[in-house]
Scaffold this motif. Sequence first.
Motif, short mmCIF file in Angstrom:
data_model
loop_
_atom_site.label_atom_id
_atom_site.label_comp_id
_atom_site.label_asym_id
_atom_site.label_seq_id
_atom_site.Cartn_x
_atom_site.Cartn_y
_atom_site.Cartn_z
N VAL A 99 -7.68 1.42 7.57
CA VAL A 99 -7.13 2.69 7.07
C VAL A 99 -6.28 2.45 5.82
O VAL A 99 -6.38 3.19 4.83
N LEU A 100 -5.44 1.41 5.87
CA LEU A 100 -4.63 1.09 4.70
C LEU A 100 -5.50 0.76 3.49
O LEU A 100 -5.21 1.18 2.37
N TRP A 101 -6.56 0.02 3.74
CA TRP A 101 -7.47 -0.34 2.65
C TRP A 101 -8.13 0.90 2.05
O TRP A 101 -8.26 1.03 0.83
N GLY A 116 -8.43 4.71 -2.45
CA GLY A 116 -8.43 6.10 -2.91
C GLY A 116 -7.94 6.24 -4.33
O GLY A 116 -8.18 7.27 -4.98
N LEU A 117 -7.26 5.21 -4.83
CA LEU A 117 -6.82 5.20 -6.22
C LEU A 117 -7.96 4.70 -7.11
O LEU A 117 -8.76 3.87 -6.68
N GLN A 118 -7.99 5.18 -8.31
CA GLN A 118 -8.95 4.66 -9.27
C GLN A 118 -8.60 3.21 -9.58
O GLN A 118 -7.45 2.88 -9.85
N LYS A 150 -10.63 -10.66 4.98
CA LYS A 150 -10.28 -11.04 6.35
C LYS A 150 -9.23 -10.08 6.90
O LYS A 150 -9.30 -9.67 8.07
N TRP A 151 -8.25 -9.73 6.09
CA TRP A 151 -7.19 -8.81 6.53
C TRP A 151 -7.77 -7.46 6.92
O TRP A 151 -7.37 -6.87 7.93
N ILE A 152 -8.74 -6.95 6.17
CA ILE A 152 -9.33 -5.65 6.46
C ILE A 152 -9.93 -5.64 7.86
O ILE A 152 -9.83 -4.65 8.60
N GLY A 153 -10.56 -6.76 8.27
CA GLY A 153 -11.25 -6.81 9.54
C GLY A 153 -10.37 -7.09 10.74
O GLY A 153 -10.85 -7.06 11.88
N VAL A 182 0.83 -1.20 0.00
CA VAL A 182 0.00 0.00 0.00
C VAL A 182 0.87 1.25 0.00
O VAL A 182 0.62 2.21 -0.75
N ASP A 183 1.92 1.27 0.81
CA ASP A 183 2.81 2.43 0.86
C ASP A 183 3.47 2.68 -0.49
O ASP A 183 3.60 3.83 -0.93
N ALA A 184 3.89 1.60 -1.16
CA ALA A 184 4.55 1.74 -2.45
C ALA A 184 3.60 2.28 -3.51
O ALA A 184 3.94 3.18 -4.28
N VAL A 185 2.39 1.74 -3.55
CA VAL A 185 1.41 2.19 -4.54
C VAL A 185 1.02 3.64 -4.30
O VAL A 185 0.93 4.45 -5.24
#
Length: 310
Positions: free
Chosen positions: A73-75, A80-82, A63-66, A28-31
């Motif tokens: 927040v990372l998700w 936020g990207l298209q 599952k990771w999101i929850g 996520v940080d890289a993207v």
Amino acid sequence: MPLLFLNEKSWGTACDPARAERAMADFVDAVRAAAAADGPGTALVSEVDVKALEIAEGYPVNKWIGVSPRHRVLWQRLRGLQGRSPVRSVFPTENAADHLEYRHDGEVVLGLGAAHFMDGIAVSLPVARQWQADSVALERGELVEDDDGTLDMRHDTVVVRHLSAEPHLDGHLEWIRKTRSEGVTTGPRIWDSRADLYPHLTFLPRVEGQLGSLNPHWVLSVRRALERLEEAVAAWDPATMAEPEWRTKVSPEGETRKRVCRFTDLDGETRTFDLHARFTPGAGRIHFRLVPEEHTIRLAHIGGKIRPDL
């Protein structure tokens, strides 16, 4: 606006949850860093929606999101990207890459291949060591038409821009800035930008019309072919070399076809422009002649194979 193409082969690898979570945070940080460097509108392109993937074997994104508020927040940052899917949705035409096949370690790779074809950046989840690099080599198979009309599958190795962690972005920043400023995505834009992009190439006026009507699925291939010609001519010393060391396949026409390669030059004289480079899909040709006294080559034709009745 460079497109970021998700490498589907980097997901679903067997590893422990803690390692998968660290990899997802790095991804996520890289993207996001790549999107920030490019500006608004950067798209993350994937064959299927990211939410349908497994970060690691048996550990789906849902599952990771929850697991924790931080993951949510990372998700949200990633969302936020298209998002675009499937990868063909960003091709100039749906069948634009049907003449190509990309493999990595013998396996067909859709995201990595699309990143190379569309001149973008591939992004991977940094679980396996092979994805922890700023470039990835691919085996490419390309169906091309020879001068005699036969179809042949040719194989070579290509390198695709890649990132899976923020430090990988450093090697791509200059390219991102250049891409953002140029925005050459159509045939007319190639013509308008020719002096800046290809200072060692000159063009006959007739080429403007050909680029103006250039099929959209040829734009990227023509750009790449012109870039290789420009690199070769820029490194050419006419005083010591009969012709440049070509960075792409260049050959002359046979004697029987040279008559269809005669065009009115800039000085009004008719000359033969039978040297030609190829681009795909199909029988794309760029015809030119050497002009050593000006340290240039002069292009007379960009389009399909020249037919006797043209």
